[in-house]
Enzyme design. Structure first.
Site, PDB file in Angstrom:
ATOM      1  N   GLY A  28       0.820  -1.204   0.000  1.00 36.94           N
ATOM      2  CA  GLY A  28       0.000   0.000   0.000  1.00 36.94           C
ATOM      3  C   GLY A  28       0.856   1.257   0.000  1.00 36.94           C
ATOM      4  O   GLY A  28       2.040   1.215  -0.331  1.00 36.94           O
ATOM      5  N   LEU A  30       0.533   3.541  -2.093  1.00 34.24           N
ATOM      6  CA  LEU A  30       0.958   3.378  -3.486  1.00 34.24           C
ATOM      7  C   LEU A  30       1.337   4.720  -4.116  1.00 34.24           C
ATOM      8  O   LEU A  30       0.773   5.765  -3.796  1.00 34.24           O
ATOM      9  CB  LEU A  30      -0.154   2.711  -4.303  1.00 34.24           C
ATOM     10  CG  LEU A  30      -0.629   1.346  -3.770  1.00 34.24           C
ATOM     11  CD1 LEU A  30      -1.688   0.754  -4.702  1.00 34.24           C
ATOM     12  CD2 LEU A  30       0.525   0.366  -3.588  1.00 34.24           C
ATOM     13  N   HIS A  31       2.304   4.663  -5.024  1.00 36.89           N
ATOM     14  CA  HIS A  31       2.789   5.856  -5.716  1.00 36.89           C
ATOM     15  C   HIS A  31       3.017   5.495  -7.181  1.00 36.89           C
ATOM     16  O   HIS A  31       2.707   4.370  -7.616  1.00 36.89           O
ATOM     17  CB  HIS A  31       4.065   6.381  -5.047  1.00 36.89           C
ATOM     18  CG  HIS A  31       5.103   5.332  -4.803  1.00 36.89           C
ATOM     19  ND1 HIS A  31       5.743   4.660  -5.822  1.00 36.89           N
ATOM     20  CD2 HIS A  31       5.587   4.804  -3.647  1.00 36.89           C
ATOM     21  CE1 HIS A  31       6.597   3.802  -5.321  1.00 36.89           C
ATOM     22  NE2 HIS A  31       6.513   3.844  -3.990  1.00 36.89           N
ATOM     23  N   GLY A  33       5.521   4.619  -8.775  1.00 29.25           N
ATOM     24  CA  GLY A  33       6.311   3.402  -8.999  1.00 29.25           C
ATOM     25  C   GLY A  33       5.405   2.174  -9.063  1.00 29.25           C
ATOM     26  O   GLY A  33       5.572   1.295  -9.920  1.00 29.25           O
ATOM     27  N   HIS A  34       4.421   2.107  -8.141  1.00 27.27           N
ATOM     28  CA  HIS A  34       3.473   0.989  -8.162  1.00 27.27           C
ATOM     29  C   HIS A  34       2.588   1.060  -9.412  1.00 27.27           C
ATOM     30  O   HIS A  34       2.294   0.034 -10.026  1.00 27.27           O
ATOM     31  CB  HIS A  34       2.585   1.010  -6.922  1.00 27.27           C
ATOM     32  CG  HIS A  34       3.326   0.833  -5.629  1.00 27.27           C
ATOM     33  ND1 HIS A  34       3.557   1.872  -4.762  1.00 27.27           N
ATOM     34  CD2 HIS A  34       3.889  -0.258  -5.068  1.00 27.27           C
ATOM     35  CE1 HIS A  34       4.225   1.427  -3.711  1.00 27.27           C
ATOM     36  NE2 HIS A  34       4.433   0.137  -3.868  1.00 27.27           N
ATOM     37  N   GLN A  58       7.691  -8.893   8.229  1.00 24.93           N
ATOM     38  CA  GLN A  58       8.936  -8.437   7.609  1.00 24.93           C
ATOM     39  C   GLN A  58       9.508  -7.190   8.281  1.00 24.93           C
ATOM     40  O   GLN A  58      10.507  -6.646   7.819  1.00 24.93           O
ATOM     41  CB  GLN A  58       8.757  -8.220   6.102  1.00 24.93           C
ATOM     42  CG  GLN A  58       7.860  -7.073   5.702  1.00 24.93           C
ATOM     43  CD  GLN A  58       7.552  -7.104   4.205  1.00 24.93           C
ATOM     44  OE1 GLN A  58       6.755  -7.901   3.722  1.00 24.93           O
ATOM     45  NE2 GLN A  58       8.204  -6.240   3.452  1.00 24.93           N
ATOM     46  N   LYS A 155      13.844  -1.750  -7.575  1.00 23.55           N
ATOM     47  CA  LYS A 155      14.268  -0.865  -6.478  1.00 23.55           C
ATOM     48  C   LYS A 155      14.663  -1.711  -5.253  1.00 23.55           C
ATOM     49  O   LYS A 155      15.625  -1.413  -4.569  1.00 23.55           O
ATOM     50  CB  LYS A 155      13.113   0.089  -6.165  1.00 23.55           C
ATOM     51  CG  LYS A 155      12.982   0.576  -4.770  1.00 23.55           C
ATOM     52  CD  LYS A 155      13.804   1.806  -4.528  1.00 23.55           C
ATOM     53  CE  LYS A 155      13.495   2.486  -3.221  1.00 23.55           C
ATOM     54  NZ  LYS A 155      13.422   1.604  -2.067  1.00 23.55           N
ATOM     55  N   ASP A 156      13.898  -2.759  -4.964  1.00 24.17           N
ATOM     56  CA  ASP A 156      14.236  -3.684  -3.869  1.00 24.17           C
ATOM     57  C   ASP A 156      14.979  -4.863  -4.496  1.00 24.17           C
ATOM     58  O   ASP A 156      14.448  -5.978  -4.604  1.00 24.17           O
ATOM     59  CB  ASP A 156      12.960  -4.134  -3.146  1.00 24.17           C
ATOM     60  CG  ASP A 156      12.300  -2.979  -2.421  1.00 24.17           C
ATOM     61  OD1 ASP A 156      12.946  -2.367  -1.564  1.00 24.17           O
ATOM     62  OD2 ASP A 156      11.139  -2.665  -2.740  1.00 24.17           O
ATOM     63  N   SER A 192       7.580   4.447  -0.732  1.00 27.12           N
ATOM     64  CA  SER A 192       6.522   4.883   0.183  1.00 27.12           C
ATOM     65  C   SER A 192       7.113   5.624   1.382  1.00 27.12           C
ATOM     66  O   SER A 192       6.439   6.430   2.018  1.00 27.12           O
ATOM     67  CB  SER A 192       5.733   3.667   0.678  1.00 27.12           C
ATOM     68  OG  SER A 192       5.199   2.972  -0.433  1.00 27.12           O
TER      69      SER A 192
HETATM   70  O1  PAF Z   1       8.065  -4.859  -1.676  1.00 26.01           O
HETATM   71  C1  PAF Z   1       7.066  -4.861  -0.938  1.00 26.01           C
HETATM   72  O2  PAF Z   1       6.226  -3.951  -0.959  1.00 26.01           O
HETATM   73  C2  PAF Z   1       6.889  -5.991   0.048  1.00 26.01           C
HETATM   74  O3  PAF Z   1       8.106  -6.422   0.554  1.00 26.01           O
HETATM   75  C3  PAF Z   1       6.084  -7.175  -0.524  1.00 26.01           C
HETATM   76  C4  PAF Z   1       6.809  -7.823  -1.691  1.00 26.01           C
HETATM   77  C5  PAF Z   1       4.724  -6.695  -0.984  1.00 26.01           C
HETATM   78  C6  PAF Z   1       5.881  -8.243   0.554  1.00 26.01           C
HETATM   79  O4  PAF Z   1       5.207  -7.728   1.653  1.00 26.01           O
END
Ligand code: PAF
Length: 295
Positions: A28, A30-31, A33-34, A58, A155-156, A192
């Site tokens: 969520g 969201l920007h 990038g999403h 996480q 990015k990740d 975010s």
């Molecule tokens: O990259 C993310 O936003 C989160 O790590 C993901 C992949 C949705 C898992 O919670």
């Protein structure tokens, strides 16, 4: 666009779709990038499904779970505008029934997935349980949504490599696709967490991109072969912009994330430069593949 909050609703909606499905998991807030992930996903399948779930497993105990931005109304509007067919927004109780979000607190035995060789380095050295939580929730989501393709932002970068390894190692069905990082005009990668930056920190945050560009210039234009020289140049560039709280500024193998003795992009398919820095209370990460095909 449909919205499901329970696993059974999501499965029923998914089961009713004819054709292929691309999946974009998110937390969520969201920007653009999403939105770009959702739009790119539309070109990969007949339907795009999005999940919005701030996954507690996480986050470390001292991290920003409680204050992680939550903007549900805007998120649904963005998903609709970007062309998603449906959104799965489960509760914590749906995803982790029977108790707390941590394996220790849960009243049912937790099932965990790990990719130890990739999950313990870089981000994993500073956030020891992070990738275990990411794998746990992504494995669950992939089993619930059963997509043909799942899309993640580059990015990740380390997260993408961990998920690729999990999916390959467990013979999971979806194809994993990494999509380009979207940047502000000054190079700051969209995130975010950027909204936490104050007026003094925001301009300094562009230093991460400048440091990655310095690394690119050394590797691609000057043919530098010493990883330590490139790492030192990134630190110098960050310091020039008063970014001195650096968790890591590292040059690694683009797939294994192993430490390199020598930079040989043609042998390794490029190298990846990765950064994690603190600007006040905000922790930012960024990366760039150098000397490879991805830009
Ligand atoms: O990259 C993310 O936003 C989160 O790590 C993901 C992949 C949705 C898992 O919670």
């Amino acid at each position: 666009m449909w919205q499901a909050t329970t696993i059974s609703e999501a499965r029923a909606q998914r089961g009713g779709l004819r054709g292929t499905v691309a999946f974009v998991p998110t937390m969520g807030a969201l920007h653009e990038g999403h939105a770009s992930l959702i739009r790119a996903a539309r070109a990969l399948a007949d339907h795009v499904l999005v999940s919005i779930f701030v996954n507690p497993t996480q986050f470390g105990p001292s991290e920003d779970l409680a204050r992680y931005p939550r903007t549900p109304g805007q998120d649904l509007a963005l998903c609709t505008a970007a062309g998603a067919a449906g959104v799965f927004c489960p509760t914590v109780e749906q995803m982790y029934p029977g108790g707390g979000p941590t394996p220790q607190a849960a009243s049912r035995p937790a099932c965990l997935v790990t990719v130890p060789a990739l999950a313990g380095v870089l981000e994993g050295a500073f956030r020891p349980t992070h990738f275990q939580g990411v794998c746990q929730v992504v494995a669950k989501l992939l089993h619930i949504v059963e997509p043909d393709v799942a899309c993640f932002g580059r990015k990740d970068y380390q997260q993408l490599k961990v998920i690729e390894a999990m999916v390959e190692g467990l013979n999971m069905r979806p194809r994993i696709v990494g999509l380009p990082t979207i940047r502000e005009p000054d190079g700051l990668a969209l995130s975010s967490r950027n909204r936490y930056l104050d007026a003094e920190q925001r301009p300094r945050a562009a230093a991460l991109y400048k440091a990655l560009q310095a690394a690119r210039s050394l590797v691609e234009d000057e043919g530098e072969t010493d990883p330590a020289a490139v790492e030192s140049a990134m630190r110098t560039e960050l310091a020039a912009h008063h970014v001195t709280a650096i968790d890591y500024a590292a040059l690694r193998h683009p797939q294994s994330l192993a430490v390199l003795d020598c930079i040989e992009p043609r042998l390794t398919g490029g190298v990846v430069a990765l950064l994690a820095c603190h600007l006040g209370p905000v922790r930012l990460i960024d990366n760039m593949v150098l000397g490879g095909k991805e830009r």
